[in-house]
Design an enzyme around this catalytic site. Structure first.
Site, PDB file in Angstrom:
ATOM      1  N   HIS A   1      53.549  72.965  74.866  1.00 10.19           N
ATOM      2  CA  HIS A   1      53.153  74.238  74.498  1.00 10.19           C
ATOM      3  C   HIS A   1      51.809  74.526  73.620  1.00 10.19           C
ATOM      4  O   HIS A   1      51.315  75.617  73.830  1.00 10.19           O
ATOM      5  CB  HIS A   1      54.416  74.859  73.951  1.00 10.19           C
ATOM      6  CG  HIS A   1      54.636  74.732  72.513  1.00 10.19           C
ATOM      7  ND1 HIS A   1      55.450  73.696  72.129  1.00 10.19           N
ATOM      8  CD2 HIS A   1      54.005  75.285  71.302  1.00 10.19           C
ATOM      9  CE1 HIS A   1      55.514  73.698  70.648  1.00 10.19           C
ATOM     10  NE2 HIS A   1      54.654  74.523  70.378  1.00 10.19           N
TER      11      HIS A   1
ATOM     12  N   ASP B   1      58.743  69.211  76.836  1.00  9.86           N
ATOM     13  CA  ASP B   1      57.513  69.977  75.740  1.00  9.86           C
ATOM     14  C   ASP B   1      56.721  68.902  75.191  1.00  9.86           C
ATOM     15  O   ASP B   1      56.360  68.806  74.011  1.00  9.86           O
ATOM     16  CB  ASP B   1      58.133  70.785  74.773  1.00  9.86           C
ATOM     17  CG  ASP B   1      57.210  71.696  73.956  1.00  9.86           C
ATOM     18  OD1 ASP B   1      56.299  72.064  74.807  1.00  9.86           O
ATOM     19  OD2 ASP B   1      57.490  71.982  72.784  1.00  9.86           O
TER      20      ASP B   1
ATOM     21  N   SER C   1      53.178  72.350  65.015  1.00 12.00           N
ATOM     22  CA  SER C   1      53.497  71.724  66.108  1.00 12.00           C
ATOM     23  C   SER C   1      52.876  70.562  66.699  1.00 12.00           C
ATOM     24  O   SER C   1      51.647  70.692  66.980  1.00 12.00           O
ATOM     25  CB  SER C   1      53.842  73.217  67.244  1.00 12.00           C
ATOM     26  OG  SER C   1      54.684  73.973  67.009  1.00 12.00           O
TER      27      SER C   1
END
EC number: 3.4.21.108
Length: 430
Positions: free
Chosen positions: A165, A197, A274
Site C-alpha cells: 500500500h 500487502d 509502514s
C-alpha cells in the site's frame, strides 16, 4: 570500616596508659611531702586516702586508679571519636564518587540495549517517497510528495522490501528512495502482492547494508521489539515496545482473503512507519510494520510469511516474469483502512469518549494520501465509514466492491467523533 577504627582507638588508649602511670608516680612524692608537714589529723586522712588508692590499684588489673581511668576517658574519648569521625568522613568522600561513577557507567552499558540494536541495523532502513508527476512544487519545480513510507534493504544489490500500500494504487507517480546516508535514487517496483500487502523495489546501487531476517515463529508474547522507519517523513525514527500477541488472525481485524496471523505490538507504528522493519533484540527483522489502530495497538506482518513471498518473487525474477500478484488494481481512492471488528471497537470505545456506543460496524480510515480523491473529497484520518451509496459498510471488502461498481461518484456516510457527516468522492481510474 567502623570496627577497624574502634580497634585502632583501643590500641591507642592502651599505649597512652603507660604515660598516665608514669605521670601519676612522678606526682606521688610531692604529695607525701605535703602530707608529712601537715597535722596529725591530716596525716591520718592522707593515710586513709593512700590505703583507698592502694585498694583501687589492686582491683584494677592494669594498675591504674579509678581517678586515672576517668581522666583518661574524659580526655581521650572525645579526641578519639573526633578522629574516628574525621577518618570515616574522609574515607567516604574518597570512595563515594568512584563507586557512583562505576555504577552509573555499568548501568548505561547494561541497560541501553535498544541503542545497541539500532546501531546494528539502522543503516539498512530507507525512506520511500511517492512523487506525483502531475503536480509540481511552485518554488522548486519538483513533483510534490503524494505519500511516503519506509522499507529496508534485503539484498546488497539494491533490493528493498516494503508494504504494497506504500507504492501502488496511485497513478501518474514515481517512486524515490532515500538511504540512511542521505543519498537518493529512483526506484522501480518489481513485485507486488496486495493480498499480503508486500512489495519489493529495486534501486541501482551496490554494497548496501542488509537487514538480517529472523524467525517470527520463535517469538513469545512479552518480548522486546524495536520499530524503525520514517514517520511523518522523519527519517531514522525508533520506537520500542513488546509483542502483545503473536497470533492475531486477519479475520479478527476484518481483513478477508488474507490468511495471515499478524504480530500485535504496543511499539508506536505511525504514518510513514509502514514498510519498515520490526526487529528483535538480536537486530533481526521479525516483521514488517503494517498498520496502527490506536495508541498501543499496532500490527506487523510476520517475517516467516514474508520469506514465502520473497521466495516466490525470486523464482519469478529468475524466469524473467516478475509481475504484480494479488488483487487487480482497482479505481483509486487514496486511503488506508481497517475493519472495525467487535474487539477493535471495544478497544476504541474504552480509549476514547468521542465514539457513539451504538456503533457496531464500519471501516476506520487510518491514512489519507495528500492530493488523492479521498483527500480532495474531505476524508480525514480517524473517520469511520458506515455507508457508501446507501449500502452498509461492514468491512474493507465492501469498500472495494463499491469501487468496482463503476459509479462515477461515491456518496459516503462517515462518523467523525460523534458527528455524522456525508462526503462525495470521485475515484480515479487506474
Amino acid at each position: 570500616m567502623a570496627l577497624r577504627s574502634i580497634n585502632k582507638l583501643n590500641v591507642f588508649v592502651k599505649r597512652c596508659a603507660t604515660t598516665l602511670l608514669y605521670c601519676r608516680h612522678k606526682s606521688a612524692p610531692s604529695a607525701l611531702n605535703t602530707n608529712s608537714a601537715s597535722s596529725p589529723t591530716s596525716t591520718n586522712s592522707s593515710r586513709n586516702n593512700n590505703n583507698k588508692n592502694e585498694d583501687d590499684n589492686r582491683n584494677n588489673k592494669n594498675g591504674f586508679s579509678g581517678y586515672s581511668w576517668r581522666s583518661a576517658i574524659r580526655f581521650f574519648v572525645p579526641f578519639s571519636l573526633g578522629a574516628l569521625a574525621s577518618t570515616m568522613v574522609a574515607q567516604r568522600e574518597e570512595l563515594t564518587p568512584t563507586i557512583s561513577a562505576r555504577t552509573l557507567n555499568g548501568r548505561r552499558r547494561e541497560f541501553n540495549f535498544i541503542a545497541d540494536v539500532v546501531a546494528g541495523c539502522a543503516d539498512s532502513v530507507v525512506y520511500i517517497e511517492i512523487k506525483d508527476t502531475r503536480h509540481f512544487d511552485y518554488f522548486s519545480g519538483q513533483p510534490i510528495t503524494a505519500s511516503n513510507g519506509s522499507g529496508f534493504v534485503i539484498e546488497q544489490n539494491g533490493l528493498i522490501l516494503t508494504n504494497a500500500h506504500v507504492v501502488i494504487n496511485k497513478p501518474n507517480t514515481m517512486v524515490q528512495v532515500r538511504l540512511s546516508d542521505g543519498r537518493t535514487f529512483p526506484a522501480t517496483i518489481e513485485d507486488v502482492d496486495q493480498t499480503s500487502d508486500l512489495a519489493t523495489l529495486r534501486i541501482q546501487v551496490n554494497n548496501l547494508s542488509v537487514m538480517k531476517l529472523g524467525k517470527s515463529s520463535t517469538l513469545r508474547s512479552g518480548e522486546w521489539v524495536v520499530a524503525l522507519g520514517s514517520p511523518l517523513a522523519l527519517s531514522n525514527t525508533v520506537t520500542a515496545g513488546v509483542i502483545s500477541s503473536t497470533q492475531r488472525a486477519s479475520q479478527e481485524l476484518g481483513l478477508r482473503n488474507r490468511d495471515i496471523n499478524y504480530l500485535q505490538t504496543d511499539a508506536a507504528i505511525t504514518f510513514g512507519n509502514s514498510g519498515g522493519p520490526l526487529v528483535n533484540l538480536d537486530g533481526e527483522a521479525i516483521g514488517v510494520n503494517s498498520m496502527k489502530v490506536t495508541a498501543g495497538i499496532s500490527f506487523a506482518i510476520p517475517i516467516d510469511y514474508v520469506k514465502v513471498f520473497l521466495e516466490r518473487a525470486a523464482a519469478r525474477r529468475k524466469k524473467g516474469s516478475a509481475y504484480k500478484t494479488g488483487y487487480p488494481v482497482k479505481r483509486y481512492m487514496g486511503i488506508t483502512m481497517l475493519t472495525l471488528t467487535p474487539d477493535i471497537l471495544f478497544e476504541l470505545k474504552s480509549r476514547t469518549q468521542n465514539m457513539p456506543n451504538t456503533l457496531s460496524h464500519g471501516v476506520l480510515v487510518w491514512k489519507v494520501i495528500v492530493g488523492s480523491p479521498a483527500h480532495s473529497g474531505g476524508l480525514q484520518p480517524g473517520d469511520i465509514v458506515t455507508h457508501i451509496n446507501k449500502k452498509e459498510i461492514k468491512n474493507s471488502s465492501d469498500v472495494y466492491d463499491a469501487l468496482a461498481d463503476g459509479k462515477k461518484e461515491l456518496d459516503i456516510v462517515i462518523l467523525r467523533g460523534v458527528k455524522q457527516m456525508r462526503v462525495t468522492i470521485t475515484p480515479e481510474d487506474p
